[in-house]
Design a protein around this motif. Structure first.
Motif, PDB file in Angstrom:
ATOM      1  N   ILE A 267       0.856  -1.184   0.000  1.00  0.00           N
ATOM      2  CA  ILE A 267       0.000   0.000   0.000  1.00  0.00           C
ATOM      3  C   ILE A 267       0.889   1.230   0.000  1.00  0.00           C
ATOM      4  N   THR A 268       0.723   2.060  -1.012  1.00  0.00           N
ATOM      5  CA  THR A 268       1.533   3.274  -1.053  1.00  0.00           C
ATOM      6  C   THR A 268       0.681   4.532  -1.070  1.00  0.00           C
ATOM      7  N   SER A 269      -0.647   4.366  -1.174  1.00  0.00           N
ATOM      8  CA  SER A 269      -1.503   5.550  -1.273  1.00  0.00           C
ATOM      9  C   SER A 269      -1.362   6.394  -0.023  1.00  0.00           C
ATOM     10  N   SER A 270      -1.077   7.665  -0.196  1.00  0.00           N
ATOM     11  CA  SER A 270      -0.666   8.471   0.950  1.00  0.00           C
ATOM     12  C   SER A 270      -1.837   8.909   1.812  1.00  0.00           C
ATOM     13  N   LYS A 271      -3.086   8.847   1.254  1.00  0.00           N
ATOM     14  CA  LYS A 271      -4.195   9.354   2.052  1.00  0.00           C
ATOM     15  C   LYS A 271      -4.786   8.277   2.953  1.00  0.00           C
ATOM     16  N   ALA A 272      -4.309   7.045   2.807  1.00  0.00           N
ATOM     17  CA  ALA A 272      -4.906   5.950   3.567  1.00  0.00           C
ATOM     18  C   ALA A 272      -4.218   5.803   4.911  1.00  0.00           C
ATOM     19  N   GLU A 308      -1.971  -0.076  15.990  1.00  0.00           N
ATOM     20  CA  GLU A 308      -0.913   0.876  15.737  1.00  0.00           C
ATOM     21  C   GLU A 308      -1.073   1.379  14.325  1.00  0.00           C
ATOM     22  N   ILE A 309      -0.741   2.636  14.142  1.00  0.00           N
ATOM     23  CA  ILE A 309      -0.812   3.159  12.779  1.00  0.00           C
ATOM     24  C   ILE A 309       0.527   2.867  12.116  1.00  0.00           C
ATOM     25  N   ALA A 310       0.493   2.101  11.040  1.00  0.00           N
ATOM     26  CA  ALA A 310       1.729   1.748  10.358  1.00  0.00           C
ATOM     27  C   ALA A 310       2.060   2.820   9.337  1.00  0.00           C
ATOM     28  N   SER A 311       3.364   3.076   9.184  1.00  0.00           N
ATOM     29  CA  SER A 311       3.765   4.107   8.221  1.00  0.00           C
ATOM     30  C   SER A 311       3.916   3.471   6.847  1.00  0.00           C
ATOM     31  N   TRP A 356     -10.447  -3.551   3.873  1.00  0.00           N
ATOM     32  CA  TRP A 356     -10.148  -2.299   3.191  1.00  0.00           C
ATOM     33  C   TRP A 356     -11.378  -1.404   3.250  1.00  0.00           C
ATOM     34  N   VAL A 357     -11.171  -0.145   3.595  1.00  0.00           N
ATOM     35  CA  VAL A 357     -12.286   0.805   3.652  1.00  0.00           C
ATOM     36  C   VAL A 357     -11.999   1.918   2.645  1.00  0.00           C
ATOM     37  N   TRP A 358     -12.949   2.164   1.747  1.00  0.00           N
ATOM     38  CA  TRP A 358     -12.766   3.135   0.682  1.00  0.00           C
ATOM     39  C   TRP A 358     -13.711   4.312   0.902  1.00  0.00           C
ATOM     40  N   ASP A 359     -13.225   5.509   0.564  1.00  0.00           N
ATOM     41  CA  ASP A 359     -14.047   6.720   0.654  1.00  0.00           C
ATOM     42  C   ASP A 359     -14.707   6.935  -0.698  1.00  0.00           C
ATOM     43  N   MET A 360     -16.032   6.918  -0.730  1.00  0.00           N
ATOM     44  CA  MET A 360     -16.732   7.014  -2.014  1.00  0.00           C
ATOM     45  C   MET A 360     -16.809   8.441  -2.531  1.00  0.00           C
ATOM     46  N   GLN A 361     -16.591   9.421  -1.639  1.00  0.00           N
ATOM     47  CA  GLN A 361     -16.652  10.803  -2.119  1.00  0.00           C
ATOM     48  C   GLN A 361     -15.387  11.144  -2.873  1.00  0.00           C
ATOM     49  N   ARG A 362     -14.272  10.668  -2.297  1.00  0.00           N
ATOM     50  CA  ARG A 362     -12.972  10.960  -2.873  1.00  0.00           C
ATOM     51  C   ARG A 362     -12.589   9.881  -3.877  1.00  0.00           C
ATOM     52  N   LEU A 363     -13.290   8.757  -3.833  1.00  0.00           N
ATOM     53  CA  LEU A 363     -13.007   7.573  -4.648  1.00  0.00           C
ATOM     54  C   LEU A 363     -11.577   7.119  -4.442  1.00  0.00           C
ATOM     55  N   GLY A 364     -11.186   6.980  -3.180  1.00  0.00           N
ATOM     56  CA  GLY A 364      -9.841   6.507  -2.877  1.00  0.00           C
ATOM     57  C   GLY A 364      -9.849   5.700  -1.597  1.00  0.00           C
ATOM     58  N   LEU A 365      -8.693   5.144  -1.285  1.00  0.00           N
ATOM     59  CA  LEU A 365      -8.573   4.294  -0.106  1.00  0.00           C
ATOM     60  C   LEU A 365      -8.577   5.150   1.140  1.00  0.00           C
ATOM     61  N   ALA A 367      -8.897   3.595   4.623  1.00  0.00           N
ATOM     62  CA  ALA A 367      -8.183   2.925   5.712  1.00  0.00           C
ATOM     63  C   ALA A 367      -8.033   1.456   5.393  1.00  0.00           C
ATOM     64  N   VAL A 368      -7.012   0.845   5.994  1.00  0.00           N
ATOM     65  CA  VAL A 368      -6.838  -0.597   5.874  1.00  0.00           C
ATOM     66  C   VAL A 368      -6.653  -1.126   7.285  1.00  0.00           C
ATOM     67  N   LEU A 369      -7.420  -2.142   7.628  1.00  0.00           N
ATOM     68  CA  LEU A 369      -7.272  -2.733   8.950  1.00  0.00           C
ATOM     69  C   LEU A 369      -6.572  -4.074   8.793  1.00  0.00           C
TER      70      LEU A 369
END
Lengths: 457, 490
Positions: A267-272, A308-311, A356-365, A367-369
């Motif tokens: 996962i490299t998407s920066s907003k997730a 934990e939030i992974a980087s 995987w949780v996707w934001d439908m407004q932004r159409l992007g990832l 969060a990932v649990l």
């Protein structure tokens, strides 16, 4: 958060009434109806055999108990406990049984899908529907309960019949352009019917309520196709999860692909935000092991865990599936929209520990649990954008925009959460173990349960 | 070529000088060359002794014995030895001529050889050139073949991968089919078992339902008979649902459309605004004319543009504005890059980076707006083109206006009511005003009479005081009567 006592149940049969007041559970051949808030037993019914399927009627007045081995269906009334009804399918056998949306008809599918018998509780009429199709989801009622779509197969061709549930009048009957129809689903507004083919061919057909073909969608040929389908609550989007580990979203204006969501191993998407569940093992020194701790028993084995939030970039654990078997464990097996239409949760079968949780407004990832064990079940809160999931251990996990929570279920004995569902008002969660249930109430004045909360930015 | 060489020899022979010529240069004046010439001879009657001396010297230099013999100290010409010497000279000469001939032949041979060599060398050079060209051509061909080979190899690799992929797909499909087959076979065998059981089983368990009492319908209404009317009702309800959905959908889309149009208008105005102050810096006159044209046309356009023509006009004008903006930015870009090279910093120049980012953003927005417009157009086209029977077409055509009509009717009704109310109120007001006027008049009259009475009383009583008391008392009684009139019933 407050947890209730643990009660017995069998067969994972536990349903909340549609009006939210009662909770019905089956224990072997008994049906127990409790009040949802006090959990006091209100009614107790005894069926003739072990109950295989139990369902509330839509007006919360009746409960259906089906015993498939005996071919019997018994209906109980909540208002009049002495009222009884028994449907015997005889030698023709019973495969499945369900209520109609008006709560006055029972649809029984006989063995080998020979026919569907519609029994009426209002009068003596019995209707038969021939040639129902044996597939993943061959029957669906529209959300307002007015229409029923049924998949049929005659002469090696697939058909769809649309019935008016009021009087079981056949409204439309048309052939579909599928090779082997696998499922039908109404859109929440009841005007569009999504029909999809089996996994051997990627084909999604969209029919209007009056039987016109609106559109056909096929993402690719030859490889295994559609695995899961979900409509958004506003009927704006249709999410299709397929075996190629992608979710494709169709829009309701043009019925063309709006966007494709990929589930890459890195996962490299920066907003997730990636939440990793980390278990805190209790340090057991030899001199600290006391009788007290051993008698507590579960506390040694049920470890605390936190998120934990992974980087980024993050590697997701991938389990390579055995491709030699049929229905391989690869691809998007579960897709679900949140109630406010804003989020989409997906599960990729070859990354079984991640959600995987996707934001439908932004159409992007969004969060990932990443859990420590494969995710067994996840459900959205029916009111708020809040997700509850379980992985088969003694914890229940919640995700919302504010952050992720891992809550241990304080039940005595070994309560492993196998599945869960929300109460209709979103105030409580019903957790189902192997043969136990436990209720989890969300809003309480004092939080008496150890909770580890991680707030996301 | 012996003939030619012979001729050559002759030519050479004529061109060489006789030895007498060569040797006599120092001692004697030049004499004519030809051996056949007579008058201008080497020896004349005057210089015989000198000639004799000279000849003997020459002979001695050649190594021949002298032609003189010594007699009493005077040199006498010995004829015998002179003849011998002449003979010797002739021999020498013949020998020399032979050598010369040989040498000439040699030289001819050599020159022809050289010529041949030159020819062959030029031929070989040509051949070398040709072979070099051939070499280059072959190398080129080899290179091309190598590249094509590499390409074919990659193609082959791709094809192999494709084949592998297809094989995998076939394998997975085969497993799926096998799985399905097995499932169907199991079901079939179960069916057979069940059929067997049914055939052999004596007691046939009947289907049936037993219920204590039948329930009423969930909505409380009685169920209706299935007639053609109910079928029609179902159809109508279904179409109503669909139509409501379409209406809702269309309203949403119209709202979205209106918003997007507003956004486009704003964008256009902003772009015009950006471009117009830069007019003086632009050398192109076309753009200035165009911006002038655009600004008045903005005022002409109304917000209710729904026809195709107006829509296209808007998108075209946006496109033109965008193109101008792009040109302008490119010009600025060029100027900026030139300025960078020239190491001058102008204040008006915005950094290239910012400009580019701005441009990218605007481009994206434009693209998105264009896509939206396209989808809207498509949808509207779809809407207009959906085949429907005349009834629904008429219904649809009407329904757009229906709401408007209804609303207008309502408004008219309220207007009428209000007008009536106003009329009534006005009437009542005027009546009230008239009444008020009357009352005032009455009041005034009363007041006047009262004052008059008062006045009269006062004056009268005064007068009466002066005059008679009877009349006063009379009047006062009358007054009392008058005043007590209304009090006491008559």
């Amino acid at each position: 958060m407050n947890f209730s006592e643990v009660f017995k149940q069998s067969n994972q049969l536990c349903k909340v009434s549609p009006d939210g007041k009662y909770l019905a559970t089956c224990v072997q051949y008994r049906l127990v109806v409790r009040d949802v808030n006090t959990l006091q037993i209100l009614q107790l019914y005894t069926c003739l055999d072990q109950v295989a399927h139990m369902e509330w009627s839509s007006d919360s007045l009746f409960i259906l108990c089906a015993m498939y081995k005996r071919g019997l269906v018994q209906v109980w009334s909540l208002e009049q406990p002495e009222w009884h009804c028994k449907i015997d399918e005889g030698s023709i056998g019973l495969l499945s049984s369900r209520w109609s949306p008006d709560g006055r008809h029972i649809l029984n599918t006989t063995e080998f899908h020979l026919r569907i018998t519609v029994w009426s509780l209002c009068n003596k009429s019995v209707s038969y529907i021939k040639y129902p199709k044996a597939c993943q989801k061959g029957l669906d009622f529209s959300a307002d309960g007015r229409y029923m779509a049924l998949a049929e197969r005659r002469d090696c061709k697939d058909y769809i019949s649309i019935f008016v549930c009021d009087d079981w009048h056949l409204l439309r009957h048309f052939e579909t352009e599928t090779q082997d129809l696998a499922g039908v689903e109404w859109s929440p507004n009841g005007c569009v019917l999504a029909v999809w083919d089996s996994c051997l061919e990627y084909k999604m057909l969209l029919y209007s309520l009056d039987g016109r073909l609106l559109s056909t969608y096929s993402a690719y040929e030859w490889s295994l196709g559609i695995k899961s389908v979900a409509w958004s609550p506003s009927s704006q989007f249709l999410a299709i999860g397929s075996y190629d580990e992608k979710v494709r979203i169709l829009n309701h204006i043009t019925w063309k692909k709006l966007i494709e969501f990929e589930h890459p191993a890195t996962i490299t998407s920066s907003k997730a935000v990636v939440f990793k569940e980390v278990e805190k093992r209790p340090v057991v020194g030899t001199e600290n092991v006391s009788i007290h701790q051993i008698t507590l028993g579960s506390s040694l084995f049920n470890t605390q865990s936190k998120y934990e939030i992974a980087s980024l970039p993050v590697q997701v654990t991938v389990v390579k599936p055995d491709l030699d078997r049929a229905n391989p464990k690869i691809g998007i097996s579960a897709v679900a929209f949140s109630a406010d239409n804003r989020y989409l949760a997906t599960k990729n079968d070859n990354m079984p520990q991640s959600l995987w949780v996707w934001d439908m407004q932004r159409l992007g990832l969004q969060a990932v649990l990443e859990q420590t064990a494969p995710v067994r079940c996840f459900v959205w809160d029916p009111r708020k954008p809040r997700l509850a999931l379980c992985t088969g251990n003694a914890k229940v996990y919640l995700w919302s925009l504010a952050g992720c929570v891992s809550v241990k279920v304080p039940a005595e004995g070994n309560f492993q959460v196998q599945s869960l569902f929300w109460h209709g008002n979103g105030d409580s969660l019903v957790l189902l173990g192997k043969d136990q249930i436990c209720l989890c109430y969300m809003h309480t004045s004092s939080c008496s349960v150890p909770v580890t909360l991680i707030l996301s930015k | 070529m012996p003939e030619s060489s012979y001729e050559d020899i002759n030519i050479y022979a004529y061109s060489t000088m006789p030895p007498s010529r060569q040797y006599s240069q120092s001692a004697m004046p030049l004499l004519p060359v030809s051996p056949y010439s007579g008058p201008s001879d080497f020896c004349t009657e005057e210089n015989i002794s000198e000639c004799m001396l000279y000849i003997s010297q020459e002979l001695s230099s050649l190594g021949l014995p002298s032609i003189f013999y010594d007699l009493n100290g005077i040199r006498q010409l010995d004829v015998m030895s002179t003849l011998n010497r002449m003979y010797d000279l002739l021999q020498l000469h013949r020998r020399a001529m032979g050598v010369v001939e040989e040498l000439e032949v040699e030289q001819l041979k050599v020159s022809s050889d050289l010529h041949c060599q030159q020819l062959t060398s030029s031929k070989l050079k040509d051949q070398l050139e040709l072979s070099k060209k051939e070499n280059v051509r072959l190398r080129e061909r080899e290179r091309q073949l190598e590249t094509s080979m590499k390409m074919l190899q990659t193609c082959l690799k791709n094809e192999k991968e494709e084949v592998q992929k297809l094989q995998n797909i076939i394998a997975s499909r085969a497993t799926q089919y096998n799985h399905e087959m097995k499932r169907k076979e199991k079901e079939f065998s179960k069916l057979k078992e069940s059929l067997n059981r049914l055939l052999t089983d004596k007691k046939d368990k009947k289907q049936g339902m037993e219920v204590l009492n039948y329930l009423g319908r969930s909505d409380g209404r009685r169920s209706q008979w299935k007639t053609g009317k109910t079928d029609g009702r179902h159809e109508r309800e279904m179409y109503k649902t669909l139509l409501n959905e379409f209406d809702k959908h269309q309203k949403e889309l119209m709202l979205e459309n209106a918003e997007l149009k507003k956004v486009l208008q704003q964008m256009k105005q902003e772009m015009v605004g950006i471009l117009s102050p830069k007019r003086h810096s632009q050398k192109e006159e076309k753009s200035t004319d165009f911006t002038d044209q655009q600004i008045p046309s903005d005022d002409e356009e109304t917000s209710e543009m729904s026809c195709e023509h107006a829509r296209e006009k808007l998108t075209n004008s946006i496109r033109q504005q965008w193109r101008k903006l792009k040109n302008h930015v490119e010009n600025l870009d060029n100027k900026a890059s030139m300025v960078q090279l020239g190491k001058e910093v102008s204040e008006e120049m915005i950094s290239k980076q910012l400009h580019q980012e701005e441009m990218e953003r605007l481009k994206m927005e434009i693209q998105q707006c264009r896509d939206f417009i396209r989808t809207q157009q498509q949808l509207l086209q779809q809407q207009l083109n959906t085949p429907c029977d005349e009834e629904t077409a008429a219904v649809l055509n009407d329904c757009y206006m229906l709401e408007e009509k209804e609303r207008l009717k309502e408004e008219w009704r309220t207007f009428d009511e209000q007008r009536k109310n106003f009329e009534m109120e006005r009437r009542s007001f005027t009546e009230a005003a008239i009444r008020l006027g009357h009352e005032r008049k009455m009041f005034e009259e009363d007041r006047a009479t009262w004052l008059k009475h008062q006045f009269l009383n006062i004056t009268f009583t005064d007068q009466m005081k002066m005059k008679t008391q009877n009349s006063l008392s009379e009047y006062s009684v009358q007054e009392q009567k008058h005043s007590s009139g209304p009090k006491t019933p008559l």
